[in-house]
Design a protein around this motif. Structure first.
Motif, PDB file in Angstrom:
ATOM      1  N   THR A   6      40.311  77.360  48.110  1.00 44.46           N
ATOM      2  CA  THR A   6      39.632  76.147  47.643  1.00 44.46           C
ATOM      3  C   THR A   6      40.337  74.877  48.099  1.00 44.46           C
ATOM      4  N   ALA A   7      41.650  74.809  47.896  1.00 42.74           N
ATOM      5  CA  ALA A   7      42.384  73.580  48.199  1.00 42.74           C
ATOM      6  C   ALA A   7      42.282  73.219  49.679  1.00 42.74           C
ATOM      7  N   THR A   8      42.382  74.226  50.557  1.00 42.17           N
ATOM      8  CA  THR A   8      42.292  73.969  51.995  1.00 42.17           C
ATOM      9  C   THR A   8      40.894  73.506  52.381  1.00 42.17           C
ATOM     10  N   ALA A   9      39.880  74.156  51.788  1.00 40.55           N
ATOM     11  CA  ALA A   9      38.497  73.789  52.102  1.00 40.55           C
ATOM     12  C   ALA A   9      38.201  72.363  51.627  1.00 40.55           C
ATOM     13  N   TRP A  10      38.668  72.003  50.454  1.00 36.76           N
ATOM     14  CA  TRP A  10      38.423  70.645  49.953  1.00 36.76           C
ATOM     15  C   TRP A  10      39.143  69.607  50.813  1.00 36.76           C
ATOM     16  N   LEU A  56      48.693  66.162  42.582  1.00 37.63           N
ATOM     17  CA  LEU A  56      47.632  66.014  41.597  1.00 37.63           C
ATOM     18  C   LEU A  56      46.344  66.671  42.061  1.00 37.63           C
ATOM     19  N   SER A  57      45.996  66.484  43.325  1.00 34.79           N
ATOM     20  CA  SER A  57      44.736  67.042  43.828  1.00 34.79           C
ATOM     21  C   SER A  57      44.754  68.569  43.808  1.00 34.79           C
ATOM     22  N   HIS A  73      38.196  63.216  45.018  1.00 34.48           N
ATOM     23  CA  HIS A  73      37.630  62.436  46.124  1.00 34.48           C
ATOM     24  C   HIS A  73      37.547  60.956  45.774  1.00 34.48           C
ATOM     25  N   THR A  74      37.205  60.647  44.525  1.00 32.24           N
ATOM     26  CA  THR A  74      37.148  59.235  44.103  1.00 32.24           C
ATOM     27  C   THR A  74      38.513  58.573  44.264  1.00 32.24           C
ATOM     28  N   LEU A  75      39.559  59.267  43.839  1.00 28.05           N
ATOM     29  CA  LEU A  75      40.906  58.722  43.988  1.00 28.05           C
ATOM     30  C   LEU A  75      41.269  58.556  45.461  1.00 28.05           C
ATOM     31  N   LEU A  76      40.949  59.576  46.275  1.00 24.08           N
ATOM     32  CA  LEU A  76      41.263  59.507  47.699  1.00 24.08           C
ATOM     33  C   LEU A  76      40.539  58.329  48.350  1.00 24.08           C
ATOM     34  N   HIS A  77      39.276  58.154  48.018  1.00 23.61           N
ATOM     35  CA  HIS A  77      38.478  57.049  48.575  1.00 23.61           C
ATOM     36  C   HIS A  77      39.098  55.701  48.209  1.00 23.61           C
TER      37      HIS A  77
END
Length: 455
Positions: A6-10, A56-57, A73-77
């Protein structure tokens, strides 16, 4: 997002979507219904993120509903334009992420604590174990390394309703397959249940605290849960019986020497085989005292340091050199003194290639006390010097208030005159040069009291 990896795909998808508005993205799991609109991803972009976001992610990826994907994703953006975002804990997006991460950490802690293995397979084969657990979130990937490190010496499988994690012949594998809870038990569960019943302390029972730490949702997977209701029901009667029982007198603590050696050499040889406390496991060797066997003065420090542990001699490291210099100024002949330590093994924590000194625990000082008392008996010094709180505790039974007691005379446990002073390592740790000079002067004055005594 896939159930495993999951983490790699995200991360790969987030590199493509970092500049897309969070409201334009629908994150979810592969096993969820496919959305009506599904556009291809734009090209991936190179980007950097703070270390705090990376950690955190990874936690957010395990959130079951998929809200963790959207929050990450919101935080990353937003981080692309505001690198200090994560430091503002009151920000709604940061606060939401921390709340989800806290839930995930709690779920990980519960899985660490409440997985119970059962033995499976026949005895003709290599022993294998299996466990069933129902996590609140999808944490199987995050928790796998914990069990590999904890149970790397056996073959096992941890089965959840969605993922089976297997460790066999030193290799870890995970498969996303649906499973149901097995009902079989084993003899080890019966043994554990008996042990749990015997260590249960009814006088310390706090039902609310117990159920808060061990929620009832996990009880069906815990073999000891079968006896918990009965133990709780009988707790009050057990406490009443304990209170009504007559008090037993406390047994006096008697420090006994392992044997009665005739010489320091015999005592030293015996001490090399001492296993009275765990310090012998990691130390290089026992570091025994040295000096004249009939010395008038015995100097007692804390424990050997890194240099002493390697050399096998006391007071040869930086603290020992500080003592030698101060003793020379004070007119005290080290060669005429018997020097030793309250604890004979080096206690340390390994940090890279360095071994960092750790203060001995009270139990370790008490375990080593018979050897120190043998040295006192065999040397028969007229005067003893305690350098530092550990030596003071060993020689008098109390190491508190060292700075108030320094420079004063007391008595050892066996009635010998005892001068109290600081340990030379204390002087080496002082950062202020003026304060260090004053303390060294005071240390030398302490030693002068011993140097000026008649032989």
């Amino acid at each position: 997002m896939p159930r495993l990896g999951t983490a790699t795909a995200w991360r790969d998808a987030a590199r493509c979507l970092v500049h897309v508005a969070p409201s334009d993205i629908d994150w979810g799991w592969q096993d969820a219904p496919t959305p009506m609109f599904d556009e291809p991803l734009p090209p991936a972009r190179d980007l950097t993120v703070p270390k705090a976001f990376a950690a955190l992610s990874r936690l957010l990826m395990a959130e079951r509903s998929g809200q963790g994907f959207a929050t990450a994703h919101t935080l990353l953006h937003r981080l692309q334009a505001d690198r200090g975002l994560l430091s503002r804990r009151a920000d709604p997006d940061v606060s939401r992420a921390e709340r989800i991460a806290k839930e995930i950490r709690r779920d990980l802690h519960k899985m660490h604590a409440f997985v119970r293995f059962r033995e499976v397979g026949d005895q003709s084969q290599r022993r294998r174990f299996a466990a069933w657990f129902e996590p609140t979130h999808r944490i199987e990937e995050s928790v796998a390394d914990f069990f590999v490190n904890r149970f790397g010496d056996m073959d096992w499988a941890i089965i959840t309703p969605e993922v089976t994690t297997t460790y066999a012949d030193g290799k870890l594998s995970q498969e996303a397959v649906p499973s149901t809870r097995p009902d079989d038990g084993d003899a080890l569960e019966e043994l554990w249940t008996t042990y749990y019943s015997n260590i249960f302390n009814p006088a310390r029972l706090k039902v609310d605290a117990m159920t808060a730490e061990m929620p009832k949702k996990y009880w069906k997977n815990l073999p000891e849960a079968r006896v918990i209701p009965g133990l709780i029901a009988g707790a009050r009667a057990q406490v009443s019986a304990m209170q009504a029982a007559p008090a037993r007198p406390a047994r006096p603590r008697i420090v006994e020497a392992p044997f009665a050696p005739q010489t320091l050499g015999e005592a030293c040889a015996a001490a090399r085989a001492c296993t009275a406390c765990p310090l012998h496991c990691n130390a290089t060797r026992t570091v025994w005292g040295e000096g004249p066997a009939d010395a008038d003065i015995m100097i007692v420090g804390e424990q050997p340091g890194d240099t002493e542990d390697l050399a096998g001699r006391p007071f040869v490291g930086p603290a020992g050199q500080m003592f030698d210099q101060s003793a020379a100024v004070a007119g005290l002949d080290r060669g005429a003194c018997y020097v030793t330590n309250a604890v004979k093994h080096f206690k340390f924590v390994q940090k890279g290639k360095r071994r960092i000194h750790q203060r001995p625990a009270r139990s370790e000082v008490e375990a080593c006390l018979p050897w120190l008392m043998q040295e006192l008996t065999l040397v028969q010094p007229n005067v003893v010097v305690a350098m530092g709180a550990t030596a003071l505790h060993a020689l008098t039974g109390s190491g508190t208030g060292l700075l108030k007691r320094r420079g004063h005379w007391e008595e050892t446990r066996d009635g010998r005159p005892l001068l109290i002073t600081v340990h030379p390592s204390f002087l080496l740790r002082l950062p202020d040069a003026q304060q260090r000079a004053a303390e060294i002067q005071a240390f030398q004055n302490d030693l002068r009291q011993v140097a000026g005594l008649p032989k």
